[in-house]
Design a protein around this motif. Structure first.
Motif, PDB file in Angstrom:
ATOM      1  N   UNK A 172       0.823  -1.204   0.000  1.00  0.00           N
ATOM      2  CA  UNK A 172       0.000   0.000   0.000  1.00  0.00           C
ATOM      3  C   UNK A 172       0.865   1.265   0.000  1.00  0.00           C
ATOM      4  N   UNK A 173       2.014   1.224   0.705  1.00  0.00           N
ATOM      5  CA  UNK A 173       2.925   2.365   0.685  1.00  0.00           C
ATOM      6  C   UNK A 173       3.418   2.663  -0.720  1.00  0.00           C
ATOM      7  N   UNK A 174       3.745   1.610  -1.488  1.00  0.00           N
ATOM      8  CA  UNK A 174       4.182   1.804  -2.876  1.00  0.00           C
ATOM      9  C   UNK A 174       3.039   2.333  -3.742  1.00  0.00           C
ATOM     10  N   UNK A 175       1.825   1.847  -3.506  1.00  0.00           N
ATOM     11  CA  UNK A 175       0.666   2.385  -4.241  1.00  0.00           C
ATOM     12  C   UNK A 175       0.513   3.881  -3.997  1.00  0.00           C
ATOM     13  N   UNK A 176       0.716   4.291  -2.724  1.00  0.00           N
ATOM     14  CA  UNK A 176       0.639   5.714  -2.406  1.00  0.00           C
ATOM     15  C   UNK A 176       1.707   6.520  -3.116  1.00  0.00           C
ATOM     16  N   UNK A 177       2.939   5.969  -3.188  1.00  0.00           N
ATOM     17  CA  UNK A 177       4.022   6.659  -3.899  1.00  0.00           C
ATOM     18  C   UNK A 177       3.713   6.787  -5.387  1.00  0.00           C
TER      19      UNK A 177
ATOM     20  N   UNK B  69     -10.345  -5.240   8.616  1.00  0.00           N
ATOM     21  CA  UNK B  69     -10.131  -3.897   9.163  1.00  0.00           C
ATOM     22  C   UNK B  69      -8.667  -3.505   9.101  1.00  0.00           C
ATOM     23  N   UNK B  70      -7.766  -4.489   9.268  1.00  0.00           N
ATOM     24  CA  UNK B  70      -6.332  -4.201   9.213  1.00  0.00           C
ATOM     25  C   UNK B  70      -5.867  -3.658   7.879  1.00  0.00           C
ATOM     26  N   UNK B  71      -6.565  -4.013   6.787  1.00  0.00           N
ATOM     27  CA  UNK B  71      -6.206  -3.470   5.476  1.00  0.00           C
ATOM     28  C   UNK B  71      -6.448  -1.968   5.433  1.00  0.00           C
TER      29      UNK B  71
ATOM     30  N   UNK C 189      -6.437   0.026   8.164  1.00  0.00           N
ATOM     31  CA  UNK C 189      -5.455   0.630   9.072  1.00  0.00           C
ATOM     32  C   UNK C 189      -4.104   0.783   8.385  1.00  0.00           C
ATOM     33  N   UNK C 190      -3.719  -0.215   7.569  1.00  0.00           N
ATOM     34  CA  UNK C 190      -2.412  -0.183   6.903  1.00  0.00           C
ATOM     35  C   UNK C 190      -2.256   1.004   5.970  1.00  0.00           C
ATOM     36  N   UNK C 191      -3.361   1.482   5.436  1.00  0.00           N
ATOM     37  CA  UNK C 191      -3.296   2.585   4.476  1.00  0.00           C
ATOM     38  C   UNK C 191      -3.274   3.950   5.134  1.00  0.00           C
ATOM     39  N   UNK C 192      -3.891   4.088   6.308  1.00  0.00           N
ATOM     40  CA  UNK C 192      -4.258   5.419   6.791  1.00  0.00           C
ATOM     41  C   UNK C 192      -3.093   6.226   7.357  1.00  0.00           C
ATOM     42  N   UNK C 193      -2.474   5.768   8.439  1.00  0.00           N
ATOM     43  CA  UNK C 193      -1.441   6.587   9.073  1.00  0.00           C
ATOM     44  C   UNK C 193      -0.221   6.824   8.187  1.00  0.00           C
ATOM     45  N   UNK C 194       0.308   5.800   7.476  1.00  0.00           N
ATOM     46  CA  UNK C 194       1.419   6.100   6.563  1.00  0.00           C
ATOM     47  C   UNK C 194       1.066   7.142   5.506  1.00  0.00           C
TER      48      UNK C 194
END
Length: 394
Positions: free
Chosen positions: A273-278, A316-318, A320-325
């Motif tokens: 998800x971090x790479x998707x955001x980048x 729900x963890x999916x 959470x993984x996206x939000x704070x980063x």
């Protein structure tokens, strides 16, 4: 600019520190309400209020002191703040382990709020050191250490409580934080240049000097909402499971497993998800995470068995993984480098306030209307966050 080798090395060390730190914190989360239950003859309503208050007091104190620690980090660097947080949490876990009553536990949790902040300082250090094109990936990777600890901690805590008791588990948490202290002291390196006295500013001046002040304020509010939703279920989860599974053997272990399921999903998905955001933009990632969170809390209102609840908590963890980063990456991209420590400390205050709101909303609603309605409140908060995220322009 610092070499990639330099920030990669710190990232690996801080990943392990975040893993152990979050593990020590989260291993007590599912068993603390059950420990409170063993200390007195409390009604379910009293247990809900006590549990929520004990979780909230840490974050309330943290919200007050975080800006002070942020100023100090600008003066002395992030590494001393890492050591302060690790040592302080070790002492607090020891206090809980020897506590004869709920009042000493409340005091220990208040002291924990004063000394907390290991993961926030690790995030701020990596956000400062990582190249711009890798910030999303680096913060997402660091988040996997945090969430891996969040994953392993409840399971380990539930297992330890089953075999060595509640107090033994808290002693082990204290030893883990001593290990984090030693790891950070020996292996984290920081080339720190203090902010000149002439450049030090107060909160108002710091914010007004930023080019995107309205966006930063909106990020602070979103951070509060996200943390409130993430934290609202924790104080009542083991008590809710006690209702779903009355007289179940090994309840601490079951509570630990269910509490860990969002962490499993977060660890599996955070890097991707971090790479998707980048690649596609952190705003899109944020909106997607909030939309998923809103939708997935609806069936949690109606679920009546452990298997359904566990499956939904995993999904729900999916979210959470996206939000704070994503929020942290947007914050970093829109903050002047010289003010990053202070801006992150302000954001940490809103994180703490979010945790306070989540715990107190949970306690109040569970006490007045029952545990199930906590999930309804979280769904509403997720929807509010989604509406605000649409207003972001970045």
């Amino acid at each position: 600019m610092k070499s990639i080798t330099y920030w990669h090395r710190n990232l690996m060390v801080l990943w392990m520190g975040a893993f152990m730190s979050e593990g020590a914190i989260s291993l007590i989360v599912p068993i603390l309400p059950l420990f409170l239950k063993s200390l007195g003859n409390y009604t379910p309503s009293q247990l809900s209020l006590l549990s929520g208050s004990i979780f909230a007091v840490t974050f309330l104190i943290k919200a007050v002191v975080s800006p002070l620690w942020g100023k100090l980090s600008d003066r002395v660097g992030h590494k001393p703040m890492l050591l302060r947080a690790a040592g302080g949490l070790s002492f607090c876990c020891f206090m809980i382990a020897i506590a004869p009553n709920v009042w000493l536990i409340i005091l220990a949790r208040a002291i924990q709020g004063i000394f907390s902040g290991y993961i926030n300082n690790a995030e701020s250090m990596i956000a400062t050191e990582a190249p711009k094109e890798h910030k999303g990936w680096a913060l997402g990777t660091l988040a996997t250490g945090d969430t891996a600890g969040l994953l392993c901690g409840p399971i380990i805590g539930g297992t330890l409580a089953t075999f060595v008791g509640f107090r033994g588990t808290f002693f082990i948490a204290a030893l883990l934080m001593l290990a984090v202290f030693g790891l950070s002291w020996k292996l984290v390196t920081e080339t720190f240049e203090p902010v000149p006295a002439s450049e030090k500013m107060g909160i108002r001046d710091t914010l007004s000097a930023q080019p995107h002040i309205k966006l930063l304020l909106l990020i602070f509010v979103l951070t509060l909402i996200v943390q409130a939703t993430n934290n609202a279920v924790n104080p009542i989860l083991s008590l809710y499971l006690d209702d779903l599974l009355p007289s179940a053997p090994h309840l601490p272990l079951i509570s630990g497993i269910v509490a860990a399921l969002p962490g499993i999903a977060t660890v599996l998905s955070a890097g991707y998800l971090g790479r998707l955001g980048d690649m596609h933009g952190q705003r899109k990632l944020l909106i997607g995470g909030l939309a998923l969170g809103t939708l997935i809390y609806i069936p949690q209102i109606f679920v009546t068995n452990i298997w359904g609840l566990g499956s939904l908590r995993f999904i729900t963890g999916l979210s959470i993984a996206a939000l704070l980063p994503a929020l942290q990456a947007i914050l970093t991209q829109n903050t002047q480098p010289a003010a990053l420590g202070r801006i992150f400390s302000y954001n940490q205050t809103f994180q703490a306030l979010g945790n306070v709101c989540g715990a107190m909303i949970s306690a109040g609603i569970a006490s007045a209307f029952g545990y199930v309605q906590v999930f309804t409140a979280v769904c509403v908060m997720e929807a509010l966050g989604l509406l605000l995220a649409w207003r972001l322009k970045c």
